[in-house]
Design an enzyme around this catalytic site. Structure first.
Site, PDB file in Angstrom:
ATOM      1  N   ALA A   1      57.431  12.241  55.701  1.00 36.95           N
ATOM      2  CA  ALA A   1      58.030  12.365  57.271  1.00 36.95           C
ATOM      3  C   ALA A   1      59.283  11.652  57.179  1.00 36.95           C
ATOM      4  CB  ALA A   1      56.853  11.888  58.124  1.00 36.95           C
TER       5      ALA A   1
ATOM      6  N   GLY B   1      53.996  12.968  53.849  1.00 36.39           N
ATOM      7  CA  GLY B   1      53.964  14.252  54.422  1.00 36.39           C
ATOM      8  C   GLY B   1      54.406  15.477  53.315  1.00 36.39           C
TER       9      GLY B   1
ATOM     10  N   GLU C   1      51.176  16.296  51.542  1.00 39.41           N
ATOM     11  CA  GLU C   1      50.388  16.848  52.480  1.00 39.41           C
ATOM     12  C   GLU C   1      50.969  18.436  52.703  1.00 39.41           C
ATOM     13  OE1 GLU C   1      51.320  13.525  55.246  1.00 39.41           O
ATOM     14  OE2 GLU C   1      48.806  13.413  55.461  1.00 39.41           O
TER      15      GLU C   1
ATOM     16  N   GLU D   1      52.328   5.897  52.578  1.00 40.28           N
ATOM     17  CA  GLU D   1      52.257   5.529  54.049  1.00 40.28           C
ATOM     18  C   GLU D   1      52.014   3.772  54.226  1.00 40.28           C
ATOM     19  OE1 GLU D   1      51.139   8.348  52.842  1.00 40.28           O
ATOM     20  OE2 GLU D   1      51.863   9.842  54.185  1.00 40.28           O
TER      21      GLU D   1
HETATM   22  N1  CAA Z   1      62.700   9.827  55.579  1.00 37.61           N
HETATM   23  C1  CAA Z   1      63.788   9.508  55.983  1.00 37.61           C
HETATM   24  N2  CAA Z   1      64.800   9.538  54.938  1.00 37.61           N
HETATM   25  C2  CAA Z   1      64.537   9.499  53.707  1.00 37.61           C
HETATM   26  C3  CAA Z   1      63.290   9.732  53.014  1.00 37.61           C
HETATM   27  C4  CAA Z   1      62.218   9.555  54.202  1.00 37.61           C
HETATM   28  N3  CAA Z   1      60.886   9.804  54.245  1.00 37.61           N
HETATM   29  N4  CAA Z   1      63.135   9.405  51.815  1.00 37.61           N
HETATM   30  C5  CAA Z   1      64.368   9.469  51.425  1.00 37.61           C
HETATM   31  N5  CAA Z   1      65.133   9.214  52.614  1.00 37.61           N
HETATM   32  C6  CAA Z   1      66.757   9.012  52.575  1.00 37.61           C
HETATM   33  C7  CAA Z   1      67.152   7.871  52.193  1.00 37.61           C
HETATM   34  O1  CAA Z   1      66.992   6.908  53.186  1.00 37.61           O
HETATM   35  C8  CAA Z   1      68.541   7.781  51.627  1.00 37.61           C
HETATM   36  O2  CAA Z   1      69.326   8.075  52.679  1.00 37.61           O
HETATM   37  P1  CAA Z   1      70.844   7.439  52.880  1.00 37.61           P
HETATM   38  O3  CAA Z   1      71.487   7.960  51.620  1.00 37.61           O
HETATM   39  O4  CAA Z   1      71.242   7.752  54.213  1.00 37.61           O
HETATM   40  O5  CAA Z   1      70.572   6.078  52.400  1.00 37.61           O
HETATM   41  C9  CAA Z   1      68.257   9.315  50.856  1.00 37.61           C
HETATM   42  O6  CAA Z   1      67.110  10.089  51.467  1.00 37.61           O
HETATM   43  C10 CAA Z   1      68.172   9.221  49.588  1.00 37.61           C
HETATM   44  O7  CAA Z   1      67.014   8.378  49.163  1.00 37.61           O
HETATM   45  P2  CAA Z   1      67.101   6.894  48.036  1.00 37.61           P
HETATM   46  O8  CAA Z   1      68.448   6.481  48.272  1.00 37.61           O
HETATM   47  O9  CAA Z   1      65.907   5.998  48.679  1.00 37.61           O
HETATM   48  O10 CAA Z   1      66.651   7.836  46.875  1.00 37.61           O
HETATM   49  P3  CAA Z   1      66.152   7.201  45.565  1.00 37.61           P
HETATM   50  O11 CAA Z   1      65.980   8.002  44.546  1.00 37.61           O
HETATM   51  O12 CAA Z   1      66.543   5.711  45.294  1.00 37.61           O
HETATM   52  O13 CAA Z   1      64.398   6.689  46.121  1.00 37.61           O
HETATM   53  C11 CAA Z   1      62.365   7.345  46.923  1.00 37.61           C
HETATM   54  C12 CAA Z   1      63.791   7.799  46.173  1.00 37.61           C
HETATM   55  C13 CAA Z   1      61.695   6.665  45.950  1.00 37.61           C
HETATM   56  C14 CAA Z   1      61.776   8.855  47.270  1.00 37.61           C
HETATM   57  C15 CAA Z   1      62.693   6.710  47.982  1.00 37.61           C
HETATM   58  O14 CAA Z   1      63.723   7.670  49.067  1.00 37.61           O
HETATM   59  C16 CAA Z   1      61.556   6.676  49.058  1.00 37.61           C
HETATM   60  O15 CAA Z   1      60.795   5.666  48.682  1.00 37.61           O
HETATM   61  N6  CAA Z   1      61.445   7.153  50.252  1.00 37.61           N
HETATM   62  C17 CAA Z   1      60.577   7.177  51.255  1.00 37.61           C
HETATM   63  C18 CAA Z   1      59.240   7.796  50.767  1.00 37.61           C
HETATM   64  C19 CAA Z   1      57.902   7.485  51.623  1.00 37.61           C
HETATM   65  O16 CAA Z   1      57.635   6.392  52.150  1.00 37.61           O
HETATM   66  N7  CAA Z   1      57.350   8.771  52.511  1.00 37.61           N
HETATM   67  C20 CAA Z   1      56.254   8.713  53.205  1.00 37.61           C
HETATM   68  C21 CAA Z   1      56.744   8.661  54.574  1.00 37.61           C
HETATM   69  S1  CAA Z   1      55.572   8.603  55.809  1.00 37.61           S
HETATM   70  C22 CAA Z   1      54.978   9.893  55.901  1.00 37.61           C
HETATM   71  O17 CAA Z   1      55.195  10.745  55.405  1.00 37.61           O
HETATM   72  C23 CAA Z   1      53.783   9.723  57.132  1.00 37.61           C
HETATM   73  C24 CAA Z   1      52.912  11.128  57.161  1.00 37.61           C
HETATM   74  O18 CAA Z   1      51.931  11.299  56.329  1.00 37.61           O
HETATM   75  C25 CAA Z   1      53.138  12.127  58.123  1.00 37.61           C
END
Ligand code: CAA
Length: 257
Positions: free
Chosen positions: A63, A108, A111, A131
Site C-alpha cells: 500500500a 498489499g 495480498e 507491515e
Molecule cells: N509506498 C509508497 N512508496 C513506495 C513504496 C510504498 N509501499 N515502496 C516503494 N516506494 C517508493 C520509494 O519511496 C521510492 O520513492 P522515491 O524515489 O520518491 O524515494 C521508490 O518507490 C523506489 O523505492 P526504493 O528506493 O525504496 O527502492 P529499493 O529498491 O531501494 O527498495 C523496497 C525496494 C525494499 C521494496 C522498498 O521500497 C520498501 O521497503 N518499500 C516498502 C515496502 C513495504 O513496507 N510495504 C508494505 C506497505 S504497508 C501495506 O501494504 C499495508 C497493507 O497491508 C494494506
C-alpha cells in the site's frame, strides 16, 4: 486508466500495474481503477483468463506508505475496506486470475497476488508482509489468505518478523506454483492461461465458484454445492459438446454460454 495497462489476446487478458517510479504502490486511485476494471461486465465476458503483473522491478511494493502517512484512523479503515473489497473482486473474478510476480510483492502487493487463483514467480521476486516494520498490520485480507495458502505457523512467522523471502522459498512453502527465469515468466504464465482458455469456459467458471467455497464452508456444504452443480452442468451445451467431442475423437468447439 492512469495506473493500469490492459492488453488482451485470444481471451487472455493482462493487467499491468504501471506506476514503476513508486514500485506500483497501491494508492486509493489505483484501487478504484482496479475496482472499475474488475466490475466491467463486457470485459468479464470477453476473457477466459486474466494475468496480473507489474511494470518495472516490482509486482506491487505494498500500500502507498506516503498516502497512508496522512490518514486518520477512520480514513485508514475506509482504505482497508476498499482494499479488501478489491481483493475480493480478484478472488471472485469469474475467470481464473494468475499473478505473474515479476519482482517485489510486499504487504498489499502480496495480498493482491494471494487474491489471484495462483501465482508464478520470477526468480528475482521477493515476498513478504512487512507491515509490522511500519507499526501496522496487514490490511487487505492477507492474514486469512496467507494462512489458507501456507498454513498458520509459516504465516505467523512471516507476519511477526516482516521478513522478505525469495522466489525459491515461496515455491518451497507452496506460495508460488512455479519459478521462472525473469525473461521467461510471462511466457510460462501465458502458456498456462492459454491452456485454461482451451477448455470449457462454463466448467472453469463453475469449478472456480466451487473452489472459492472450499476454505470457508464445511465439507458437507461444499459436497452439497458440488453435487448440485455436477447435476446441473449435465444440462449445459458445453458439457454435451465436450463429451461428444471425446467420443467422436475430435476437438471440442464450445458453444456460447
Ligand atoms: N509506498 C509508497 N512508496 C513506495 C513504496 C510504498 N509501499 N515502496 C516503494 N516506494 C517508493 C520509494 O519511496 C521510492 O520513492 P522515491 O524515489 O520518491 O524515494 C521508490 O518507490 C523506489 O523505492 P526504493 O528506493 O525504496 O527502492 P529499493 O529498491 O531501494 O527498495 C523496497 C525496494 C525494499 C521494496 C522498498 O521500497 C520498501 O521497503 N518499500 C516498502 C515496502 C513495504 O513496507 N510495504 C508494505 C506497505 S504497508 C501495506 O501494504 C499495508 C497493507 O497491508 C494494506
Amino acid at each position: 486508466m492512469k495506473y493500469l495497462i490492459f492488453n488482451e489476446q485470444d481471451g487472455v487478458g493482462t493487467l499491468t500495474f504501471n506506476n514503476p517510479a513508486a514500485l506500483n504502490a497501491l494508492n486509493t486511485d489505483m484501487l478504484q481503477e482496479m475496482r472499475e476494471f474488475l466490475t466491467d461486465p463486457a470485459q468479464q465476458a470477453s476473457l477466459r483468463a486474466l494475468i496480473l503483473t507489474g511494470e518495472g522491478k516490482a509486482f506491487i511494493a505494498g500500500a502507498d506508505i506516503k498516502e497512508m502517512s496522512a490518514m486518520t484512523p477512520s480514513q485508514a479503515k475506509t482504505f482497508s475496506m476498499l482494499g479488501n473489497s478489491v481483493m475480493n473482486l480478484i478472488q471472485h473474478y469469474p475467470v481464473p486470475v494468475i499473478a505473474a510476480v515479476n519482482g517485489f510483492a510486499l504487504g498489499g502487493g502480496l495480498e493482491v497476488a494471494l487474491s489471484a487463483d495462483f501465482m508464478y514467480a520470477s526468480a528475482k521476486a521477493k515476498f513478504g508482509l512487512p507491515e509490522v516494520t511500519l507499526g501496522l498490520i496487514p490490511g487487505f485480507g492477507g492474514t486469512k489468505r496467507l494462512t489458507q495458502r501456507v498454513g498458520t505457523a509459516m504465516t505467523r512467522e512471516l507476519v511477526y518478523t516482516g521478513k522478505m523471502i525469495t522466489a525459491d522459498e515461496a515455491l518451497r512453502i507452496g506460495l508460488a506454483n512455479q519459478v521462472a527465469v525473469p525473461e521467461e515468466l510471462m511466457a510460462a504464465v501465458t502458456a498456462t492461461a492459454q491452456a485454461i482458455a482451451q477448455v470449457s469456459p462454463h466448467a472453469v467458471r463453475e469449478a472456480k465458484e466451487l473452489l472459492n467455497q472450499c476454505p470457508d464452508e464445511n465439507a458437507w456444504a461444499v459436497a452439497t454445492m458440488e453435487y448440485n452443480k455436477f447435476g446441473l452442468i449435465f444440462s449445459h451445451p458445453q458439457s454435451k459438446e465436450g463429451i461428444a467431442a471425446f467420443i467422436e475423437k475430435r476437438k471440442a468447439d464450445w458453444p456460447a454460454e
